[in-house]
Design a protein around this motif. Structure first.
Motif, PDB file in Angstrom:
ATOM      1  N   THR A  34      -2.377  -0.419   1.392  1.00  0.00           N
ATOM      2  CA  THR A  34      -2.674  -1.735   1.955  1.00  0.00           C
ATOM      3  C   THR A  34      -3.469  -2.556   0.959  1.00  0.00           C
ATOM      4  O   THR A  34      -3.779  -2.103  -0.146  1.00  0.00           O
ATOM      5  N   HIS A 190      -3.833  -6.277   6.141  1.00  0.00           N
ATOM      6  CA  HIS A 190      -4.365  -5.239   7.033  1.00  0.00           C
ATOM      7  C   HIS A 190      -5.662  -4.611   6.520  1.00  0.00           C
ATOM      8  O   HIS A 190      -6.420  -4.011   7.288  1.00  0.00           O
ATOM      9  N   LEU A 264       5.110  -3.359  13.401  1.00  0.00           N
ATOM     10  CA  LEU A 264       5.159  -1.899  13.380  1.00  0.00           C
ATOM     11  C   LEU A 264       6.521  -1.372  13.796  1.00  0.00           C
ATOM     12  O   LEU A 264       6.903  -0.241  13.460  1.00  0.00           O
ATOM     13  N   PRO A 269       5.029  -2.023   7.820  1.00  0.00           N
ATOM     14  CA  PRO A 269       4.133  -0.916   8.176  1.00  0.00           C
ATOM     15  C   PRO A 269       4.844   0.268   8.827  1.00  0.00           C
ATOM     16  O   PRO A 269       4.275   1.353   8.938  1.00  0.00           O
ATOM     17  N   THR A 276       5.355   4.158  15.170  1.00  0.00           N
ATOM     18  CA  THR A 276       4.233   3.837  14.278  1.00  0.00           C
ATOM     19  C   THR A 276       3.207   2.996  15.023  1.00  0.00           C
ATOM     20  O   THR A 276       3.558   1.971  15.614  1.00  0.00           O
TER      21      THR A 276
END
Length: 344
Positions: A34, A190, A264, A269, A276
């Protein structure tokens, strides 16, 4: 001292230095690479670059990491993020454009990214770039090597820790005071979920800035820093907690849980083939911490909120970067004019 040699006003930029985002699912997953989103930083720095010098900081003083996922062309669509995402998704999916063709068909998005990278080179110095993920945008992956090489060729700049900022502010001999700052800006991505959250020194920074009336600008995931406002750190390093602190009840915005869930489920991600989930959601954590959280029903719509009582400016994501920079400029320059008129 002449006008040409007078020191320029200063602003503080606080970036996350987190490199890995933990996941609650899949269970046992080591976390994903990230970093911070450049577009959420560049809009503000571009607005003020010609007039202000920037002090750079991270929570621990380590270098921040640029998130390669934030370099996807659609994230450079500004207030038209939704349209840019729909267009580039159609081009890569239905029309099967490769990276070169995608850049050719989106010159406006490409130009903005190149301009922002050039700004980052000038102002941020040598910083790392996150590794790609299985669902990282293919066009972003195709330019990552050049982006990495560009940053590696630069000299390294100083990044203070938040603790150092506070200690220098408290030291009369340092010549540094947070009260002299025109504003503070913290971009998202994030990464702030890791080191802006539940961080006593971040809490002390926020309170000190409020006490000296410096505007605080937070965008996307960066408002999670406000979960740290329950803490104060005294001159001996002792941490105390106050759940009924001065920021509580502030009116803010951030990235919504339903937007995160969509990311997600389908975007970078997501761990392929696995459900997830993040360890928490920023909007939920802020509501639980006692903030008045206002969300856009459409995750790609622009939402920016100025809470004058708390000197807090918040925006809900990369789509809000331009409006947030413009609003911050209005606030900062309005204060400068008022200060000038009082001294006459």
């Amino acid at each position: 001292m002449t006008e040409s040699t007078a020191p320029r006003p200063k602003a503080l930029i606080v970036l996350s230095s987190a490199r890995t985002l933990p996941l609650s699912e899949p269970v046992g997953h080591p976390g994903i690479p990230t970093g911070f989103f450049l577009v959420e930083l560049a809009a503000v720095m571009a607005e003020f670059e010609s007039e202000y010098d920037f002090i750079l900081a991270t929570p621990d003083g380590r270098l921040p990491q640029l998130d390669v996922n934030g370099l996807a062309l659609n994230f450079h669509g500004g207030g038209n993020l939704g349209l840019a995402t729909a267009r580039t998704t159609m081009q890569t999916g239905v029309e099967r454009f490769g990276p070169e063709k995608l850049r050719e068909k989106n010159p406006d998005l490409l130009k903005r990214r190149e301009t922002e990278l050039a700004l980052a080179h000038r102002l941020l110095g040598r910083i790392p770039v996150s590794e790609p993920l299985p669902k990282t945008d293919a066009e972003a992956i195709s330019v990552r090597g050049d982006v990495v090489a560009g940053f590696e060729a630069l000299p390294q700049r100083e990044y203070l820790s938040v603790q150092q900022l506070i200690e220098r502010h408290r030291d009369p001999a340092s010549g540094f005071s947070l009260a002299d700052l025109a504003f503070v800006h913290m971009p998202g991505g994030h990464a702030p979920m890791v080191d802006f959250h539940d961080n006593p020194w971040m809490g002390e920074l926020l309170h000190t800035l409020r006490e000296v009336d410096v505007p605080i600008s937070l965008i996307c995931h960066a408002p999670v820093a406000l979960t740290s406002a329950r803490y104060r750190v005294d001159g001996d390093g002792k941490v105390t907690t106050d759940l009924d602190h001065a920021f509580k009840g502030a009116r803010i915005t951030t990235v919504p849980k339903y937007g995160e869930r969509a990311m997600l489920g389908f975007q970078y991600p997501k761990v392929p083939g696995e459900r997830t989930r993040l360890t928490y959601y920023v909007d939920v954590a802020l509501k639980e911490a006692g903030y008045d959280v206002n969300l856009a029903l459409n995750p790609s719509a622009v939402k920016v909120i100025w809470d004058a009582d708390h000197s807090l400016l918040t925006g809900n994501g990369p789509q809000a970067a331009d409006e947030q920079a413009a609003r911050l400029a209005e606030i900062v320059r309005g204060r400068a004019r008022s200060s000038l008129s009082r001294t006459r």
